[in-house]
Write a protein that holds these residues in place. Structure first.
Motif, PDB file in Angstrom:
ATOM      1  N   MET A  62       6.066   1.840  -6.320  1.00  0.00           N
ATOM      2  CA  MET A  62       4.633   1.561  -5.844  1.00  0.00           C
ATOM      3  C   MET A  62       4.367   1.863  -4.480  1.00  0.00           C
ATOM      4  SD  MET A  62       2.288  -1.936  -6.322  1.00  0.00           S
ATOM      5  CE  MET A  62       2.294  -1.642  -8.254  1.00  0.00           C
ATOM      6  N   SER A  63       3.500   2.597  -3.929  1.00  0.00           N
ATOM      7  CA  SER A  63       3.547   3.026  -2.638  1.00  0.00           C
ATOM      8  C   SER A  63       2.750   1.824  -1.875  1.00  0.00           C
ATOM      9  CB  SER A  63       2.477   4.056  -2.510  1.00  0.00           C
ATOM     10  OG  SER A  63       1.400   3.832  -2.700  1.00  0.00           O
ATOM     11  N   PRO A  64       3.109   1.826  -0.583  1.00  0.00           N
ATOM     12  CA  PRO A  64       2.531   0.745   0.086  1.00  0.00           C
ATOM     13  C   PRO A  64       0.846   0.773   0.018  1.00  0.00           C
ATOM     14  CG  PRO A  64       4.102   1.726   1.471  1.00  0.00           C
ATOM     15  CD  PRO A  64       3.817   2.670   0.087  1.00  0.00           C
ATOM     16  N   ALA A  65       0.207   1.843  -0.154  1.00  0.00           N
ATOM     17  CA  ALA A  65      -1.268   1.885  -0.244  1.00  0.00           C
ATOM     18  C   ALA A  65      -1.806   1.235  -1.692  1.00  0.00           C
ATOM     19  CB  ALA A  65      -1.749   3.260  -0.376  1.00  0.00           C
ATOM     20  N   VAL A  66      -0.973   0.955  -2.514  1.00  0.00           N
ATOM     21  CA  VAL A  66      -1.413   0.620  -3.832  1.00  0.00           C
ATOM     22  C   VAL A  66      -0.867  -0.829  -4.015  1.00  0.00           C
ATOM     23  CG1 VAL A  66      -2.149   2.757  -4.912  1.00  0.00           C
ATOM     24  CG2 VAL A  66       0.199   1.574  -5.318  1.00  0.00           C
ATOM     25  N   THR A  67       0.057  -1.463  -3.084  1.00  0.00           N
ATOM     26  CA  THR A  67       0.829  -2.513  -3.375  1.00  0.00           C
ATOM     27  C   THR A  67      -0.054  -3.864  -3.078  1.00  0.00           C
ATOM     28  OG1 THR A  67       2.951  -1.657  -2.342  1.00  0.00           O
ATOM     29  CG2 THR A  67       2.760  -4.157  -2.358  1.00  0.00           C
ATOM     30  N   PRO A  68      -0.341  -4.748  -4.106  1.00  0.00           N
ATOM     31  CA  PRO A  68      -1.078  -5.933  -3.953  1.00  0.00           C
ATOM     32  C   PRO A  68      -1.059  -6.556  -2.464  1.00  0.00           C
ATOM     33  CG  PRO A  68      -0.125  -5.940  -5.997  1.00  0.00           C
ATOM     34  CD  PRO A  68       0.698  -4.848  -5.195  1.00  0.00           C
ATOM     35  N   ARG A  69      -2.027  -6.991  -2.053  1.00  0.00           N
ATOM     36  CA  ARG A  69      -1.732  -7.774  -0.691  1.00  0.00           C
ATOM     37  C   ARG A  69      -1.113  -8.836  -0.668  1.00  0.00           C
ATOM     38  NH1 ARG A  69      -7.227  -9.644   2.857  1.00  0.00           N
ATOM     39  NH2 ARG A  69      -5.965 -10.463   4.665  1.00  0.00           N
ATOM     40  N   HIS A  70      -1.192  -9.605  -1.898  1.00  0.00           N
ATOM     41  CA  HIS A  70      -0.659 -11.038  -1.739  1.00  0.00           C
ATOM     42  C   HIS A  70       0.894 -10.745  -1.745  1.00  0.00           C
ATOM     43  CE1 HIS A  70       0.500 -10.979  -6.049  1.00  0.00           C
ATOM     44  NE2 HIS A  70      -0.637 -10.333  -6.143  1.00  0.00           N
ATOM     45  N   ALA A  71       1.251  -9.636  -2.558  1.00  0.00           N
ATOM     46  CA  ALA A  71       2.757  -9.131  -2.600  1.00  0.00           C
ATOM     47  C   ALA A  71       3.196  -8.710  -1.131  1.00  0.00           C
ATOM     48  CB  ALA A  71       2.746  -8.224  -3.602  1.00  0.00           C
ATOM     49  N   ARG A  72       2.557  -7.832  -0.460  1.00  0.00           N
ATOM     50  CA  ARG A  72       3.139  -7.657   0.843  1.00  0.00           C
ATOM     51  C   ARG A  72       3.199  -8.864   1.670  1.00  0.00           C
ATOM     52  NH1 ARG A  72      -1.333  -3.856   0.402  1.00  0.00           N
ATOM     53  NH2 ARG A  72      -2.342  -4.803   2.139  1.00  0.00           N
ATOM     54  N   HIS A  73       2.078  -9.737   1.463  1.00  0.00           N
ATOM     55  CA  HIS A  73       2.187 -10.998   2.485  1.00  0.00           C
ATOM     56  C   HIS A  73       3.279 -11.723   2.236  1.00  0.00           C
ATOM     57  CE1 HIS A  73       0.680 -14.331   4.506  1.00  0.00           C
ATOM     58  NE2 HIS A  73       0.953 -15.187   3.439  1.00  0.00           N
ATOM     59  N   SER A  74       3.572 -12.082   0.993  1.00  0.00           N
ATOM     60  CA  SER A  74       4.688 -12.962   0.437  1.00  0.00           C
ATOM     61  C   SER A  74       6.077 -12.218   0.982  1.00  0.00           C
ATOM     62  CB  SER A  74       4.913 -12.953  -1.087  1.00  0.00           C
ATOM     63  OG  SER A  74       3.577 -13.403  -1.339  1.00  0.00           O
ATOM     64  N   ALA A  75       6.261 -10.844   0.990  1.00  0.00           N
ATOM     65  CA  ALA A  75       7.378 -10.108   1.374  1.00  0.00           C
ATOM     66  C   ALA A  75       7.620 -10.283   2.972  1.00  0.00           C
ATOM     67  CB  ALA A  75       7.578  -8.827   0.764  1.00  0.00           C
ATOM     68  N   GLY A  76       6.474 -10.404   3.434  1.00  0.00           N
ATOM     69  CA  GLY A  76       6.664 -10.178   4.772  1.00  0.00           C
ATOM     70  C   GLY A  76       6.821 -11.662   5.659  1.00  0.00           C
ATOM     71  N   LEU A  77       6.482 -13.065   4.830  1.00  0.00           N
ATOM     72  CA  LEU A  77       6.415 -14.297   5.312  1.00  0.00           C
ATOM     73  C   LEU A  77       7.663 -14.330   6.346  1.00  0.00           C
ATOM     74  CD1 LEU A  77       5.094 -16.674   2.823  1.00  0.00           C
ATOM     75  CD2 LEU A  77       4.226 -16.091   5.171  1.00  0.00           C
ATOM     76  N   MET A  78       8.871 -14.038   5.868  1.00  0.00           N
ATOM     77  CA  MET A  78      10.267 -14.350   6.629  1.00  0.00           C
ATOM     78  C   MET A  78      10.001 -13.620   7.892  1.00  0.00           C
ATOM     79  SD  MET A  78      12.827 -15.789   7.054  1.00  0.00           S
ATOM     80  CE  MET A  78      13.420 -16.360   5.064  1.00  0.00           C
ATOM     81  N   ARG A  79       9.779 -12.371   8.126  1.00  0.00           N
ATOM     82  CA  ARG A  79       9.790 -11.838   9.352  1.00  0.00           C
ATOM     83  C   ARG A  79       8.497 -12.237  10.175  1.00  0.00           C
ATOM     84  NH1 ARG A  79       9.556  -5.602   8.929  1.00  0.00           N
ATOM     85  NH2 ARG A  79       7.981  -6.080   7.407  1.00  0.00           N
TER      86      ARG A  79
END
Length: 411
Positions: free
Chosen positions: A1-18
């Motif tokens: 799945m490309s970043p353009a269509v990745t759900p916002r909540h999924a991107r947010h959860s994946a980036g919480l650590m950084r």
């Protein structure tokens, strides 16, 4: 799945650590090392108990005074910007202090340096803390129903830093004051760089920014009064903090004079309490998923009240240690509930100001507890703690009774 269509909540959860946990870890460790290490540094540099006490006051008085400004500026400029600039400013101040102490390790110049460090790092640390908490609340709102997990993780980071920071500062101080300050400088620089990845928080509208820098606490107080659920919880926790603060302030007297233990045993009490709080936060992580805010908060309130009442009558040191650890663990659970609730209820554009007012109200009982300890004869401390524990129980009981059917806690 490309970043353009990745759900916002999924991107947010994946980036919480950084974007959230790493910058908060660096800042919390620097916070703890400054808070506990600077007074140690003053004592090691000046050999004066009076100046050590003055440094503690210089560290906390400006910090308390900065709450209103910190919250207002975070609301106006955004959490990421303030987080970055405050951490960077702290790094520069500490680096300058390390250089001065390298060339002037003793004397008047060294005394002046460490006292200035206490005042400036206290203020800058308060700004970074308010900004980090505001960013954490924004991350909690994006997490939706999993907001309590974000808050539990952030509280776990804070407690771990509280455990590790003082010990690390003490060990580094053995290698010299410049070494300790250099390590805190590196942590502050790391926090400043990582803060650039922090998600942006909402800012107040342009028209609302004028004239608010001096009215941050007033804005926060009005927001608390307009949110009954938050107001009742803050009221209950304020009374609880009076009992907790009295146990902290009177701890050395109780442990050393009443139980006949060493000063090291005093530190063991609070190390056990910090460890119990970490365990409590982990348990609350899962309990909140299944039970919700009100049942977990009410259970923690009941446990804290009973533990405090029992600690006032503890027959020996080890029972006292266990009861204080249980009290602080329960208090940690209530803190997760408070953090989750305020991230849900407080309007994002007023979060910094309201957070500042909330923290200030919750901290006010601690100097009162210190005054009570100073004015109470040692033999009467148990009776005073019992009275404060009774006020704590009544305050928490009434607060959670009022919150029983509140949609904010029952959702």
């Amino acid at each position: 799945m490309s970043p353009a269509v990745t759900p916002r909540h999924a991107r947010h959860s994946a980036g919480l650590m950084r974007s959230m946990y790493l910058p908060r870890t660096a800042d919390a460790l620097a916070f703890a090392m400054c808070t506990y290490g600077i007074p140690l540094l003053v004592l090691a540099t000046t050999r004066s108990a009076a100046l050590t006490g003055a440094a503690f006051a210089l560290e906390w008085i400006p910090r308390l005074a900065a709450f209103g400004w910190a919250g207002s500026i975070v609301d106006r400029r955004g959490a990421a910007v303030v987080f970055h600039l405050a951490s960077l400013g702290r790094a520069l101040v500490l680096a300058a202090g390390a250089a001065l102490l390298h060339f002037y390790p003793s004397g008047t110049a060294a005394s002046a340096t460490v006292l200035v460090l206490a005042a400036t790092t206290g203020v800058l640390t308060e700004f970074s803390y308010i900004a980090a908490e505001t960013a954490g609340a924004a991350a909690g709102r994006q997490a939706g129903k999993r907001a309590h997990r974000v808050q539990a993780a952030l509280l776990g980071i804070d407690q771990t830093a509280t455990l590790a920071g003082p010990a690390l500062a003490g060990v580094l101080l053995l290698a010299g004051a410049p070494t300790m300050l250099a390590v805190i400088t590196v942590l502050s620089l790391l926090a400043a760089m990582l803060a650039l990845r922090t998600p942006p928080s909402p800012v107040a509208p342009a028209g609302a920014q004028r004239g608010r820098s001096g009215a941050g606490l007033l804005t926060g107080w009005r927001t608390i009064c307009s949110l009954p659920a938050l107001g009742w919880l803050v009221t209950g926790l304020t009374l609880s903090n009076l009992a907790t603060g009295l146990l902290q302030a009177a701890g050395p007297v109780i442990v050393v004079q009443h139980f006949g233990q060493s000063t090291t045993a005093v530190g063991l009490v609070w190390s056990a309490a910090a460890g119990a709080t970490l365990l409590s936060v982990t348990i609350c992580w899962f309990a909140l998923d299944r039970l919700g805010l009100w049942p977990v908060g009410a259970a923690c309130a009941a446990l804290a009240s009973l533990a405090c009442l029992a600690a006032a009558q503890a027959p020996d040191y080890w029972s006292y240690l266990v009861l204080v650890a249980v009290l602080m663990a329960a208090d940690g659970g209530m803190t997760v509930v408070l953090r989750t609730l305020r991230s849900r209820l407080i309007p994002p554009e007023k979060f910094g100001s309201t957070l500042s007012a909330t923290i200030l109200v919750l901290l006010l009982p601690f100097p009162v507890a210190g005054a009570l300890t100073a004015l109470t004869p040692p033999d009467a401390l148990g009776h005073v703690i019992t009275v404060c524990a009774g006020l704590q129980a009544l305050g928490l009981l009434y607060a959670f009774a009022r919150l029983r059917a509140d949609p904010a806690l029952c959702a």
